[in-house]
Design a protein around this motif. Structure first.
Motif, mmCIF file in Angstrom:
data_model
loop_
_atom_site.group_PDB
_atom_site.id
_atom_site.type_symbol
_atom_site.label_atom_id
_atom_site.label_comp_id
_atom_site.label_asym_id
_atom_site.label_seq_id
_atom_site.Cartn_x
_atom_site.Cartn_y
_atom_site.Cartn_z
ATOM 1 N N GLU A 3 1.109 -1.236 -0.023
ATOM 2 C CA GLU A 3 -0.276 0.338 -0.169
ATOM 3 C C GLU A 3 0.883 0.995 -0.147
ATOM 4 O O GLU A 3 1.480 1.867 1.283
ATOM 5 N N PHE A 4 0.983 1.738 -1.141
ATOM 6 C CA PHE A 4 1.990 2.770 -0.760
ATOM 7 C C PHE A 4 1.038 4.005 -0.466
ATOM 8 O O PHE A 4 2.064 4.939 0.329
ATOM 9 N N ALA A 5 -0.078 4.137 -0.583
ATOM 10 C CA ALA A 5 -0.604 5.517 -0.144
ATOM 11 C C ALA A 5 0.223 5.637 1.919
ATOM 12 O O ALA A 5 0.154 6.431 1.955
ATOM 13 N N GLN A 6 -0.087 4.052 2.000
ATOM 14 C CA GLN A 6 0.616 3.841 3.670
ATOM 15 C C GLN A 6 1.448 4.154 3.733
ATOM 16 O O GLN A 6 1.821 5.139 4.529
ATOM 17 N N ARG A 8 3.445 5.901 1.973
ATOM 18 C CA ARG A 8 4.118 7.421 1.796
ATOM 19 C C ARG A 8 3.726 8.521 3.498
ATOM 20 O O ARG A 8 4.298 9.884 3.805
ATOM 21 N N ASP A 9 1.964 7.977 3.974
ATOM 22 C CA ASP A 9 2.155 8.310 4.944
ATOM 23 C C ASP A 9 3.046 8.402 6.148
ATOM 24 O O ASP A 9 3.088 9.272 6.722
ATOM 25 N N ARG A 10 3.368 7.203 6.182
ATOM 26 C CA ARG A 10 4.434 6.852 7.088
ATOM 27 C C ARG A 10 5.658 7.652 7.286
ATOM 28 O O ARG A 10 6.500 8.708 8.166
ATOM 29 N N MET A 11 6.403 7.973 5.991
ATOM 30 C CA MET A 11 7.303 8.611 5.234
ATOM 31 C C MET A 11 6.787 10.528 5.763
ATOM 32 O O MET A 11 8.461 10.563 5.941
ATOM 33 N N VAL A 12 5.660 10.629 5.383
ATOM 34 C CA VAL A 12 5.989 12.108 5.905
ATOM 35 C C VAL A 12 5.587 11.796 7.618
ATOM 36 O O VAL A 12 6.813 13.106 7.987
ATOM 37 N N GLN A 13 5.464 11.180 8.209
ATOM 38 C CA GLN A 13 4.946 11.849 10.089
ATOM 39 C C GLN A 13 6.780 11.603 10.044
ATOM 40 O O GLN A 13 6.800 11.819 11.001
ATOM 41 N N VAL A 14 6.969 10.238 9.150
ATOM 42 C CA VAL A 14 8.809 9.470 10.107
ATOM 43 C C VAL A 14 9.683 9.499 9.673
ATOM 44 O O VAL A 14 10.651 10.092 10.825
ATOM 45 N N GLN A 15 9.740 10.371 8.705
ATOM 46 C CA GLN A 15 11.133 11.323 8.348
ATOM 47 C C GLN A 15 11.151 12.797 7.957
ATOM 48 O O GLN A 15 12.172 12.898 7.829
ATOM 49 N N LEU A 16 9.566 13.368 8.186
ATOM 50 C CA LEU A 16 9.900 15.114 7.665
ATOM 51 C C LEU A 16 9.203 15.410 9.190
ATOM 52 O O LEU A 16 10.161 16.082 9.524
ATOM 53 N N ALA A 17 8.094 14.607 9.610
ATOM 54 C CA ALA A 17 6.844 15.775 10.049
ATOM 55 C C ALA A 17 8.627 15.584 11.766
ATOM 56 O O ALA A 17 8.014 16.524 12.769
ATOM 57 N N ARG A 18 8.804 13.869 12.452
ATOM 58 C CA ARG A 18 9.897 13.887 12.900
ATOM 59 C C ARG A 18 10.355 14.600 13.257
ATOM 60 O O ARG A 18 11.541 14.750 14.394
ATOM 61 N N ARG A 19 11.399 14.563 12.108
ATOM 62 C CA ARG A 19 12.997 15.810 12.274
ATOM 63 C C ARG A 19 12.764 17.066 11.810
ATOM 64 O O ARG A 19 14.319 17.645 11.392
ATOM 65 N N GLY A 20 11.154 17.718 11.817
ATOM 66 C CA GLY A 20 12.057 19.066 11.879
ATOM 67 C C GLY A 20 11.324 19.691 10.391
ATOM 68 O O GLY A 20 10.915 20.905 10.408
ATOM 69 N N ILE A 21 10.385 19.239 9.659
ATOM 70 C CA ILE A 21 9.941 19.337 8.639
ATOM 71 C C ILE A 21 8.564 19.770 9.216
ATOM 72 O O ILE A 21 7.498 19.647 9.549
ATOM 73 N N ARG A 22 8.136 21.327 9.095
ATOM 74 C CA ARG A 22 6.915 22.301 10.009
ATOM 75 C C ARG A 22 5.974 22.761 8.756
ATOM 76 O O ARG A 22 4.552 22.886 9.064
ATOM 77 N N ASP A 23 6.251 22.339 7.166
ATOM 78 C CA ASP A 23 5.916 23.740 6.583
ATOM 79 C C ASP A 23 4.419 22.845 6.218
ATOM 80 O O ASP A 23 5.032 21.266 5.373
ATOM 81 N N ARG A 24 3.316 22.793 6.012
ATOM 82 C CA ARG A 24 1.881 21.812 6.747
ATOM 83 C C ARG A 24 1.748 21.772 4.687
ATOM 84 O O ARG A 24 1.552 20.932 4.652
ATOM 85 N N ARG A 25 1.919 23.060 4.011
ATOM 86 C CA ARG A 25 2.302 22.661 2.988
ATOM 87 C C ARG A 25 3.559 21.839 2.052
ATOM 88 O O ARG A 25 2.695 20.898 0.701
ATOM 89 N N VAL A 26 4.484 21.777 2.337
ATOM 90 C CA VAL A 26 5.422 20.699 2.226
ATOM 91 C C VAL A 26 5.091 19.135 2.463
ATOM 92 O O VAL A 26 5.373 18.234 1.777
#
Ligand code: SAM
Length: 222
Positions: A3-6, A8-26
């Motif tokens: 399930e690529f969509a799943q 992808r969501d996990r990538m956004v949470q774990v690799q990006l948001a948790r590492r400090g990417i804050r811009d919601r649009r990004v």
């Protein structure tokens, strides 16, 4: 089937948001663009791993975190005209195209440019225009740009790119003395002659090869 969509969501949470990417649009753009469609055939199952992956011509599709970091630093706005140097797979151009009006992207390897253009068109990223050539001189016929993203590391900031920024425009570029180790810089044009520079940490990009970058043999051509 994976399930690529799943993933992808996990990538956004774990690799990006948790590492400090804050811009919601990004974060939203990264949650939309199907990275599995930009990797080489056979690499789809690795599309959401935390790293760069090989593409043709001995190049790479950048690590998702680095794409997010650069895109966030570029502060793209819906009306922006953007230049990317180093199309590679077309992935980062697709992400930027969700956040800006138009993205012109330049790739020195014709085969990569052709594949990326076909892929972007097939996926409906109609506001991306792919060019073949040396992007170290920018794209004078399309300048000025609100933002310029350079996805390969050069020995120094090309004056041509600074000169093609609109006032208030942001140039995000990895710069370093070593061919494979750079500091990620953001140069903001404040007036015709004044530029501010900020550093965003150490990064490792493939070399920026061209008239205002490295020569093919690794020496400076700038
Ligand atoms: N943005 C890409 C993506 O999302 O797949 C990743 C780009 S890859 C790290 C860097 C790319 O820059 C390579 O495809 C390389 O051929 C290209 N490149 C290097 N020097 C260049 C130049 N002077 N002009 C245009 N492209 C260049």
């Amino acid at each position: 089937m994976v399930e690529f969509a799943q993933l992808r969501d996990r990538m956004v949470q774990v690799q990006l948001a948790r590492r400090g990417i804050r811009d919601r649009r990004v974060l939203d753009a990264m949650a939309q663009v199907p990275r599995e469609r930009f990797v080489e055939t056979g690499f789809e199952e690795f599309a959401y791993e935390d790293g760069a992956l090989p593409i043709a011509n001995a190049q790479t599709i950048s690590q998702p975190y680095i794409v997010a970091l650069m895109t966030e630093a570029a502060e793209l706005k819906p009306a922006d005209k953007v230049l990317e140097v180093g199309t590679g797979s077309g992935y980062a151009a697709a992400v930027a195209s969700r956040l800006a009006r138009t993205v012109h992207t330049v790739e020195r390897h014709r085969a990569l440019a052709t594949t990326a253009a076909e892929r972007l068109a097939a996926l409906g990223y109609d506001n991306c225009v792919v060019h073949t050539g040396d992007g170290t001189g920018g794209l004078p016929e399309e300048a000025p740009f609100d933002s310029i993203l350079v996805a390969a590391g050069g020995p120094e900031v090309p004056d041509a790119l600074k000169g093609q920024l609109a006032i208030g425009g942001r140039l995000v570029i990895p710069i370093g003395d070593l061919e494979h180790e750079q500091s990620l810089l953001r140069i903001t044009r404040r007036s015709d002659t004044q530029y501010d520079e900020e550093a965003f940490g150490a990064v490792r990009f493939v070399p920026l090869i061209g008239e205002h970058g490295w020569a093919e043999d690794g020496t400076r051509s700038a």
